[in-house]
Design an enzyme around this catalytic site. Structure first.
Site, PDB file in Angstrom:
ATOM      1  N   ARG A 111      -1.375  -1.847   4.476  1.00 52.80           N
ATOM      2  CA  ARG A 111      -0.400  -0.797   4.802  1.00 52.80           C
ATOM      3  C   ARG A 111       0.733  -1.371   5.644  1.00 52.80           C
ATOM      4  O   ARG A 111       1.902  -1.078   5.425  1.00 52.80           O
ATOM      5  CB  ARG A 111      -1.100   0.341   5.547  1.00 52.80           C
TER       6      ARG A 111
ATOM      7  N   ILE B 188       1.144   2.508  14.936  1.00 51.38           N
ATOM      8  CA  ILE B 188       0.092   3.417  14.451  1.00 51.38           C
ATOM      9  C   ILE B 188      -0.560   2.801  13.209  1.00 51.38           C
ATOM     10  O   ILE B 188      -0.253   3.182  12.079  1.00 51.38           O
ATOM     11  CB  ILE B 188       0.653   4.829  14.142  1.00 51.38           C
ATOM     12  N   PRO B 189      -1.448   1.819  13.416  1.00 48.60           N
ATOM     13  CA  PRO B 189      -2.140   1.234  12.266  1.00 48.60           C
ATOM     14  C   PRO B 189      -3.007   2.269  11.549  1.00 48.60           C
ATOM     15  O   PRO B 189      -3.763   3.007  12.191  1.00 48.60           O
ATOM     16  CB  PRO B 189      -3.025   0.146  12.888  1.00 48.60           C
ATOM     17  N   HIS B 190      -2.840   2.336  10.238  1.00 47.75           N
ATOM     18  CA  HIS B 190      -3.660   3.230   9.421  1.00 47.75           C
ATOM     19  C   HIS B 190      -3.718   2.669   8.012  1.00 47.75           C
ATOM     20  O   HIS B 190      -2.939   1.781   7.666  1.00 47.75           O
ATOM     21  CB  HIS B 190      -3.117   4.663   9.443  1.00 47.75           C
ATOM     22  N   GLY B 191      -4.631   3.170   7.213  1.00 48.12           N
ATOM     23  CA  GLY B 191      -4.856   2.624   5.874  1.00 48.12           C
ATOM     24  C   GLY B 191      -3.878   3.137   4.837  1.00 48.12           C
ATOM     25  O   GLY B 191      -3.075   4.037   5.091  1.00 48.12           O
TER      26      GLY B 191
END
Length: 145
Positions: A45, A59-62
């Site tokens: 991502r 904001i690390p997210h998949g």
């Protein structure tokens, strides 16, 4: 969504953004919110579109494709006082607070919106980056609608 004490990590340091994203993912895995494969999707991502949001936050997210790896919605808040660069050497984008998130369905959108509203005021980010306890982090974040 309830913020869990065990998912707030104070005073962390990372060599690079990949290590920082991987750490966020590992926290979500350990808490039972996501499967291990979600971590790679978080890295993917960030390659597609930087998870750096400005105002010293990331904001690390998949990826959307990784939705199947999310078991329950969760958030980890990682404080990085020395900062970690989500940009390049020529164009640094330093994050001092990371919000690693996983959301069932569209819940991640609500989470991102709440974080964005709170962090739009850079003073709030500074307070989070300076927080001395998990309780202080929770109190700060719960002060937002």
């Amino acid at each position: 969504m309830e913020i869990q004490h065990k998912l707030i990590k104070l005073n962390q340091t990372f060599a690079n953004k990949e290590d920082a994203i991987r750490y966020c993912g590992q926290q979500l895995v350990a808490a039972g919110h996501v499967n291990e494969a979600y971590i790679e999707a978080m890295l993917e991502r960030n390659e597609e579109l930087s998870v750096y949001m400005g105002n010293f936050i990331a904001i690390p997210h998949g990826t959307d494709a990784a939705k199947k790896e999310v078991l329950s919605s969760g958030i980890t808040i990682v404080q990085v006082p020395a900062g970690v660069n989500f940009g390049t050497e020529e164009d640094p984008k330093i994050a001092t607070v990371l919000f690693g998130i996983a959301g069932v369905g569209d819940e991640h959108l609500d989470i991102i919106q709440r974080i964005s509203i709170f962090c739009a005021d850079v003073d709030n980010v500074v307070k989070l980056a300076d927080a001395q306890s998990e309780e202080e982090v929770i109190t700060l974040l719960n002060s937002v609608g």
